[in-house]
Design a protein around this motif. Structure first.
Motif, mmCIF file in Angstrom:
data_model
loop_
_atom_site.group_PDB
_atom_site.id
_atom_site.type_symbol
_atom_site.label_atom_id
_atom_site.label_comp_id
_atom_site.label_asym_id
_atom_site.label_seq_id
_atom_site.Cartn_x
_atom_site.Cartn_y
_atom_site.Cartn_z
ATOM 1 N N GLU A 182 76.922 74.997 9.679
ATOM 2 C CA GLU A 182 75.879 74.480 8.788
ATOM 3 C C GLU A 182 74.473 74.914 9.202
ATOM 4 N N LEU A 183 74.384 75.638 10.324
ATOM 5 C CA LEU A 183 73.076 75.987 10.860
ATOM 6 C C LEU A 183 72.285 76.887 9.914
ATOM 7 N N GLU A 184 72.973 77.800 9.232
ATOM 8 C CA GLU A 184 72.259 78.730 8.355
ATOM 9 C C GLU A 184 71.651 78.049 7.140
ATOM 10 N N ASN A 185 72.109 76.826 6.817
ATOM 11 C CA ASN A 185 71.559 76.094 5.672
ATOM 12 C C ASN A 185 70.581 74.994 6.090
ATOM 13 N N ALA A 186 70.188 74.980 7.370
ATOM 14 C CA ALA A 186 69.329 73.905 7.874
ATOM 15 C C ALA A 186 67.862 74.329 7.870
ATOM 16 N N SER A 187 67.003 73.344 7.662
ATOM 17 C CA SER A 187 65.553 73.542 7.748
ATOM 18 C C SER A 187 64.955 72.361 8.506
ATOM 19 N N LEU A 188 63.957 72.647 9.347
ATOM 20 C CA LEU A 188 63.213 71.608 10.039
ATOM 21 C C LEU A 188 61.798 71.556 9.483
ATOM 22 N N VAL A 189 61.375 70.375 9.035
ATOM 23 C CA VAL A 189 60.033 70.188 8.487
ATOM 24 C C VAL A 189 59.209 69.424 9.510
ATOM 25 N N PHE A 190 58.121 70.039 9.975
ATOM 26 C CA PHE A 190 57.214 69.409 10.946
ATOM 27 C C PHE A 190 55.907 69.072 10.223
ATOM 28 N N THR A 191 55.554 67.796 10.213
ATOM 29 C CA THR A 191 54.337 67.356 9.553
ATOM 30 C C THR A 191 53.483 66.562 10.529
ATOM 31 N N VAL A 192 52.214 66.917 10.643
ATOM 32 C CA VAL A 192 51.278 66.213 11.520
ATOM 33 C C VAL A 192 50.433 65.274 10.670
ATOM 34 N N TYR A 193 50.402 63.994 11.068
ATOM 35 C CA TYR A 193 49.620 62.974 10.366
ATOM 36 C C TYR A 193 48.599 62.363 11.319
ATOM 37 N N GLY A 194 47.534 61.854 10.736
ATOM 38 C CA GLY A 194 46.600 61.020 11.475
ATOM 39 C C GLY A 194 46.895 59.568 11.146
ATOM 40 N N HIS A 195 47.168 58.753 12.171
ATOM 41 C CA HIS A 195 47.540 57.358 11.928
ATOM 42 C C HIS A 195 46.368 56.581 11.333
ATOM 43 N N ASN A 196 46.675 55.795 10.316
ATOM 44 C CA ASN A 196 45.645 55.005 9.655
ATOM 45 C C ASN A 196 46.183 53.592 9.445
ATOM 46 N N VAL A 197 45.510 52.592 10.038
ATOM 47 C CA VAL A 197 45.980 51.202 9.960
ATOM 48 C C VAL A 197 45.700 50.607 8.589
ATOM 49 N N LYS A 198 44.566 50.928 7.998
ATOM 50 C CA LYS A 198 44.137 50.278 6.765
ATOM 51 C C LYS A 198 44.797 50.840 5.520
ATOM 52 N N SER A 199 45.231 52.090 5.563
ATOM 53 C CA SER A 199 45.834 52.699 4.367
ATOM 54 C C SER A 199 46.934 53.646 4.820
ATOM 55 N N SER A 200 47.412 54.469 3.902
ATOM 56 C CA SER A 200 48.473 55.409 4.251
ATOM 57 C C SER A 200 47.961 56.430 5.266
#
Length: 415
Positions: free
Chosen positions: A341-359
Motif C-alpha cells: 500500500e506504500l505506493e498509494n500513500a501520502s503524508l500531509v504536513f501542516t504547520v499551524y499557529g495555536h490560537n486559544v480564542k479562535s481557530s
C-alpha cells in the motif's frame, strides 16, 4: 636591323621595340644601350627566380588580396580599402540597437546606482530605514542593528486602492545574500508608519566571507487575517563599507520583486521498515515560520496526516512550541503502512499557529508521497523508497493552502 638581330641572338626572342622607336631614340650610344640591356636582363632573371620559388612552395590556403596592391619588391605595402565599403555610424545609430526599457529603472533590475536616496524616496515613496553595521574581529561575527524606519506607506487593499485611516504593522527581516535561509526578524510594531525597533542581531561569519556578502533588509507589513506583504527593501554590498570601523545609514526603501513573505521551512526525516510495514516520521525542527501573533511571534505545532489514495486514515500532531518562529521538536511518529500500500500513500504536513480564542492559524503545508506538492517532496519520497531502513532528512519550503489544494488531491482530503 643589326641591333634587332643582335638582341635575337642574346635573348632568344625577337624584340622589335627598338626598331620601332623614333629616330631620335635610336641614336643611343653603345654604353647606354649596354646598360639598358643589362637592366632588362636582371629584371627578367629576378622574375624567373620568383616564379620558380612560387612553384616549389607547398600548398597553402588561398587568401583574397584584391584590396591589396604591391609595389616594387622590398617596398612598403599599401592597403587600399574601397571607399564604397566604408560606413560611418553616429552615436544615435549605435544606441538604436538596444531596448531602452530593459535598462530603465522601471524594470525589475536592482540597479539604483544612478539615483540618490532623495530621488529614490521621491520616486517610490516607500519611506526610509535607519540601520548600522560593524564587524567584531575578536569574536568573528557581524553585528547588524535595526534602529528605526520613517514615512512608511499605509497598507494597500486587494483592489489596489489605499485604505483610509489605516496603519501598517511593520517588522524587518535581515539576511546576508546569497544565503536567505539563516535570516533574522525583528518584532512587529503595532499600527505605525514610523516604527522604532532598536534591535541588534549577530551573524557568525568569517571576515573575508562577510566582505563578499550583501546585507538585505526587508520591511514587511504584518497582517493576521491575510498575507504579510513586503513594503520595500534595502540592499547594501558589504564590500562597499568599512566593516571594522562600522557605520550608520539612512537608506530609502525600493520595491521588492517578492511581494509576499515566505511561509518558512520544515526539516523532516522519513524511514520505512519493509519487514514491519512501518513508516517512521521525525519532525525535527522548523525555521522562519510566518508570524501569526503580533506580540509573541507564534505558537507553532505540526499536524501529520496519512492519506491512502483519497481517504484520510490517521492524524497525529506535535507539541506546541510557545512564542517562537524557529521551533525545535525532535518528535517521532510511526504509521502502519503495508509495503503493497506504500505506493498509494501520502503524508500531509501542516504547520499551524495555536490560537486559544479562535481557530488555529494556518501557516503552511506540504504533501509527500503519491500526491506530492512539488519536485522536492517527490524527491524526498523517492530517496526514502530507495533506502529502506535508513533515515532520510530534507528541508522543505512550506506552501500556501491554495497551492497545495491546486496540485495535490490529498491536500483536499484533510482539514
Amino acid at each position: 636591323m643589326r641591333i634587332s638581330s643582335q638582341n635575337e641572338d642574346k635573348n632568344g626572342d625577337s624584340d622589335n621595340t627598338i626598331s620601332d622607336l623614333p629616330p631620335t631614340h635610336q641614336d643611343v650610344s653603345p654604353d647606354r644601350r649596354r646598360s639598358s640591356s643589362d637592366t632588362s636582363r636582371s629584371t627578367y632573371s629576378l622574375t624567373r627566380r620568383i616564379s620558380s620559388l612560387e612553384t616549389r612552395r607547398p600548398s597553402s590556403p588561398l587568401i583574397d588580396i584584391k584590396p591589396i596592391e604591391f609595389g616594387i619588391i622590398g617596398a612598403k605595402k599599401e592597403i587600399v580599402q574601397p571607399t564604397i565599403l566604408r560606413k560611418t555610424y553616429s552615436p544615435d545609430d549605435y544606441f538604436r540597437k538596444f531596448e531602452p526599457r530593459l535598462y530603465s529603472l522601471d524594470s525589475n533590475s536592482d540597479d539604483m546606482d544612478s539615483l540618490t536616496d532623495e530621488e529614490i524616496l521621491s520616486k517610490y515613496q516607500l519611506g526610509m530605514l535607519h540601520f548600522s553595521t560593524q564587524y567584531d574581529l575578536l569574536h568573528n561575527y557581524l553585528i547588524v542593528r535595526v534602529i528605526e524606519a520613517k514615512d512608511l506607506p499605509p497598507p494597500i487593499s486587494y483592489d489596489g486602492s489605499r485604505q483610509d485611516m489605516a496603519h501598517s504593522n511593520p517588522y524587518v527581516k535581515i539576511c546576508l545574500l546569497p544565503d536567505q535561509k539563516n535570516s533574522k526578524q525583528t518584532g512587529v510594531k503595532r499600527k505605525t508608519q514610523n516604527p522604532v525597533f532598536e534591535e541588534r542581531y549577530t551573524f557568525e561569519i568569517p571576515f573575508l566571507e562577510a566582505q563578499r556578502r550583501t546585507l538585505l533588509l526587508t520591511v514587511v507589513d504584518f497582517d493576521k487575517f491575510s498575507r504579510h506583504c513586503v513594503i520595500g527593501k534595502v540592499s547594501m554590498p558589504l564590500s562597499d563599507v568599512d566593516l571594522v570601523k562600522g557605520g550608520h545609514w539612512w537608506k530609502s526603501l525600493v520595491p521588492s520583486s517578492q511581494n509576499e513573505v515566505e511561509l518558512g521551512e520544515l526539516l523532516l526525516s522519513l524511514n520505512y521498515l519493509p519487514s514491519a510495514g512501518r513508516l517512521n516520521v521525525d519532525i525535527i525542527r522548523a525555521k522562519q515560520l510566518l508570524q501569526t501573533d503580533m506580540s509573541q511571534g507564534s505558537d507553532p505545532f505540526v499536524k501529520i496526516q496519512l492519506v491512502h489514495g483519497l481517504k484520510l486514515t490517521k492524524t497525529k500532531k506535535t507539541s506546541c512550541m510557545r512564542g517562537t518562529i524557529d521551533p525545535f521538536y525532535n518528535e517521532s511518529f510511526s504509521f502502519k503502512v503495508p509495503q503493497e500500500e506504500l505506493e498509494n500513500a501520502s503524508l500531509v504536513f501542516t504547520v499551524y499557529g495555536h490560537n486559544v480564542k479562535s481557530s488555529n492559524d494556518f501557516i503552511g503545508r506540504i504533501v509527500i508521497g503519491q500526491y506530492s506538492t512539488g519536485a522536492p517532496e517527490s524527491n524526498h519520497w523517492r530517496r526514502m523508497l530507495n533506502a529502506h531502513r535508513t533515515a532520510v532528512e530534507q528541508w522543505h519550503s512550506l506552501r500556501s493552502r491554495e497551492e497545495c489544494d491546486r496540485v495535490s488531491p490529498a491536500s483536499l482530503e484533510v482539514t
